[in-house]
Design a protein around this motif. Sequence first.
Motif, PDB file in Angstrom:
ATOM      1  N   GLY A   1       6.881   5.341 -14.728  1.00  0.00           N
ATOM      2  CA  GLY A   1       8.145   5.892 -14.266  1.00  0.00           C
ATOM      3  C   GLY A   1       8.874   5.051 -13.241  1.00  0.00           C
ATOM      4  O   GLY A   1       9.918   5.477 -12.722  1.00  0.00           O
ATOM      5  N   VAL A   2       8.361   3.839 -12.936  1.00  0.00           N
ATOM      6  CA  VAL A   2       9.115   2.965 -12.024  1.00  0.00           C
ATOM      7  C   VAL A   2      10.424   2.557 -12.694  1.00  0.00           C
ATOM      8  O   VAL A   2      10.560   2.602 -13.917  1.00  0.00           O
ATOM      9  CB  VAL A   2       8.304   1.712 -11.629  1.00  0.00           C
ATOM     10  N   ASP A   3      11.386   2.151 -11.889  1.00  0.00           N
ATOM     11  CA  ASP A   3      12.734   1.861 -12.399  1.00  0.00           C
ATOM     12  C   ASP A   3      12.879   0.439 -12.920  1.00  0.00           C
ATOM     13  O   ASP A   3      13.571   0.202 -13.923  1.00  0.00           O
ATOM     14  CB  ASP A   3      13.765   2.098 -11.291  1.00  0.00           C
ATOM     15  N   TYR A   4      12.258  -0.517 -12.242  1.00  0.00           N
ATOM     16  CA  TYR A   4      12.404  -1.926 -12.585  1.00  0.00           C
ATOM     17  C   TYR A   4      11.057  -2.631 -12.516  1.00  0.00           C
ATOM     18  O   TYR A   4      10.152  -2.213 -11.786  1.00  0.00           O
ATOM     19  CB  TYR A   4      13.361  -2.641 -11.614  1.00  0.00           C
TER      20      TYR A   4
ATOM     21  N   LEU B   1       9.865  -2.573  -3.328  1.00  0.00           N
ATOM     22  CA  LEU B   1       9.115  -3.419  -4.253  1.00  0.00           C
ATOM     23  C   LEU B   1       7.642  -3.106  -4.081  1.00  0.00           C
ATOM     24  O   LEU B   1       7.072  -3.292  -2.993  1.00  0.00           O
ATOM     25  CB  LEU B   1       9.405  -4.895  -3.970  1.00  0.00           C
ATOM     26  N   LEU B   2       7.016  -2.625  -5.143  1.00  0.00           N
ATOM     27  CA  LEU B   2       5.601  -2.286  -5.138  1.00  0.00           C
ATOM     28  C   LEU B   2       4.826  -3.498  -5.629  1.00  0.00           C
ATOM     29  O   LEU B   2       4.822  -3.812  -6.817  1.00  0.00           O
ATOM     30  CB  LEU B   2       5.353  -1.076  -6.037  1.00  0.00           C
ATOM     31  N   ASP B   3       4.170  -4.190  -4.708  1.00  0.00           N
ATOM     32  CA  ASP B   3       3.591  -5.489  -5.027  1.00  0.00           C
ATOM     33  C   ASP B   3       2.135  -5.382  -5.449  1.00  0.00           C
ATOM     34  O   ASP B   3       1.284  -4.860  -4.707  1.00  0.00           O
ATOM     35  CB  ASP B   3       3.706  -6.411  -3.810  1.00  0.00           C
ATOM     36  N   ASN B   4       1.834  -5.873  -6.664  1.00  0.00           N
ATOM     37  CA  ASN B   4       0.459  -5.975  -7.159  1.00  0.00           C
ATOM     38  C   ASN B   4      -0.319  -4.664  -7.084  1.00  0.00           C
ATOM     39  O   ASN B   4      -1.499  -4.645  -6.715  1.00  0.00           O
ATOM     40  CB  ASN B   4      -0.296  -7.076  -6.398  1.00  0.00           C
TER      41      ASN B   4
ATOM     42  N   THR C   1       0.834  -1.197   0.000  1.00  0.00           N
ATOM     43  CA  THR C   1       0.000   0.000   0.000  1.00  0.00           C
ATOM     44  C   THR C   1       0.873   1.251   0.000  1.00  0.00           C
ATOM     45  O   THR C   1       2.061   1.209   0.344  1.00  0.00           O
ATOM     46  CB  THR C   1      -0.900   0.045   1.243  1.00  0.00           C
ATOM     47  N   LEU C   2       0.256   2.379  -0.349  1.00  0.00           N
ATOM     48  CA  LEU C   2       0.972   3.650  -0.305  1.00  0.00           C
ATOM     49  C   LEU C   2       1.284   4.050   1.139  1.00  0.00           C
ATOM     50  O   LEU C   2       2.292   4.711   1.402  1.00  0.00           O
ATOM     51  CB  LEU C   2       0.148   4.738  -0.994  1.00  0.00           C
ATOM     52  N   ALA C   3       0.438   3.633   2.082  1.00  0.00           N
ATOM     53  CA  ALA C   3       0.703   3.927   3.495  1.00  0.00           C
ATOM     54  C   ALA C   3       1.996   3.247   3.937  1.00  0.00           C
ATOM     55  O   ALA C   3       2.823   3.850   4.648  1.00  0.00           O
ATOM     56  CB  ALA C   3      -0.474   3.462   4.353  1.00  0.00           C
ATOM     57  N   GLN C   4       2.187   2.010   3.514  1.00  0.00           N
ATOM     58  CA  GLN C   4       3.441   1.312   3.836  1.00  0.00           C
ATOM     59  C   GLN C   4       4.630   1.992   3.160  1.00  0.00           C
ATOM     60  O   GLN C   4       5.712   2.090   3.749  1.00  0.00           O
ATOM     61  CB  GLN C   4       3.368  -0.145   3.390  1.00  0.00           C
TER      62      GLN C   4
ATOM     63  N   ALA D   1      -2.656   3.317 -11.581  1.00  0.00           N
ATOM     64  CA  ALA D   1      -2.853   4.590 -10.886  1.00  0.00           C
ATOM     65  C   ALA D   1      -2.043   4.637  -9.596  1.00  0.00           C
ATOM     66  O   ALA D   1      -1.436   5.670  -9.266  1.00  0.00           O
ATOM     67  CB  ALA D   1      -4.345   4.790 -10.591  1.00  0.00           C
ATOM     68  N   THR D   2      -1.998   3.528  -8.862  1.00  0.00           N
ATOM     69  CA  THR D   2      -1.251   3.492  -7.603  1.00  0.00           C
ATOM     70  C   THR D   2       0.249   3.537  -7.855  1.00  0.00           C
ATOM     71  O   THR D   2       0.997   4.191  -7.113  1.00  0.00           O
ATOM     72  CB  THR D   2      -1.622   2.234  -6.800  1.00  0.00           C
ATOM     73  N   LEU D   3       0.716   2.849  -8.898  1.00  0.00           N
ATOM     74  CA  LEU D   3       2.132   2.914  -9.250  1.00  0.00           C
ATOM     75  C   LEU D   3       2.535   4.342  -9.600  1.00  0.00           C
ATOM     76  O   LEU D   3       3.607   4.828  -9.188  1.00  0.00           O
ATOM     77  CB  LEU D   3       2.431   1.991 -10.434  1.00  0.00           C
ATOM     78  N   THR D   4       1.696   5.033 -10.346  1.00  0.00           N
ATOM     79  CA  THR D   4       1.981   6.420 -10.717  1.00  0.00           C
ATOM     80  C   THR D   4       2.063   7.301  -9.478  1.00  0.00           C
ATOM     81  O   THR D   4       2.960   8.146  -9.355  1.00  0.00           O
ATOM     82  CB  THR D   4       0.892   6.946 -11.668  1.00  0.00           C
TER      83      THR D   4
END
Length: 292
Positions: A268-271, A228-231, A211-214, A235-238
């Motif tokens: 815009g994520v790196d990997y 690591l942004l999981d699943n 989550t964005l809170a984490q 919109a959330t990745l952005t």
Amino acid sequence: MTTPNSLFYPEAFLSPLAIDEAVQRALNEDLGRAGDITSMATIPESARAHAVMVARQSGVIAGLPLAVAIFQKLSPDLGIEAHARDGAAVAAGTHVLTISGPARAVLAGERTALNFVGRLSGVATLTADYVRHTAGTKLRICCTRKTTPGLRALEKYAVRCGGGFNHRFGLDDAILIKDNHVAVAGGVRPALERARAHIGHLVKVEIEVDTLAQLREVLDTGLADVVLLDNMDIATLTEAVNLTKGRVVLEASGSITQATIAKIAATGVDYVSSGALTHSAPNFDVALDIDA
């Protein structure tokens, strides 16, 4: 005569020890205790053969150094000529290797060589397709530890042949704090603090968030190198990229497909890390044709 070292993809390293171990294990598995009894029973010892390894589909070749090592181990009298090298994009019908010499050795090594080239070329070809969808962006496509047991070094090499990059090779070369580690450690901050207290200055620390809170909690600690942004959806990745502002490296993972990779790259994520590169790559169609 072609040597294994001349066929490596120039931007990837694969230890000669890893090749020798994999080849010996595969030959032991196939030849067993008595060797190729069919060839020994039907082919005179003096018979010679001329064979061509042919790509039956278009894609990216990988695994030729292993094929060469197999045939050389079976007979030093085999002449081997390469017409491509690992990492090359080939069309259907392309000749990639020519093998000439003792027929029994050619026949004994045929299946093992094709198994390696077919498997690794499949990984390289799938990786190249993922990479193609990210053209013009900074995104790098990475593999994971979801590899065939015993073949990790080879499959990760094949990912590099396809234009991808490697994540950690094992549990011992980087810290990746997953959700279960956080749960057992008692939270994001204690997990990161213990990790930093334990490691040397050259070891990277990555932590998974859902989550964005984490993510905000991780950023507040200042203790992570990579998140690591999981699943997360697009919109959330952005939003995660905007929130981070380059303070840490961002890696997206989970449900990555060829249909979604371009949109993920645009955030815009790196990997991006995808287990599918290795656990779901179809076998590449390659054959060994022997002249009559």
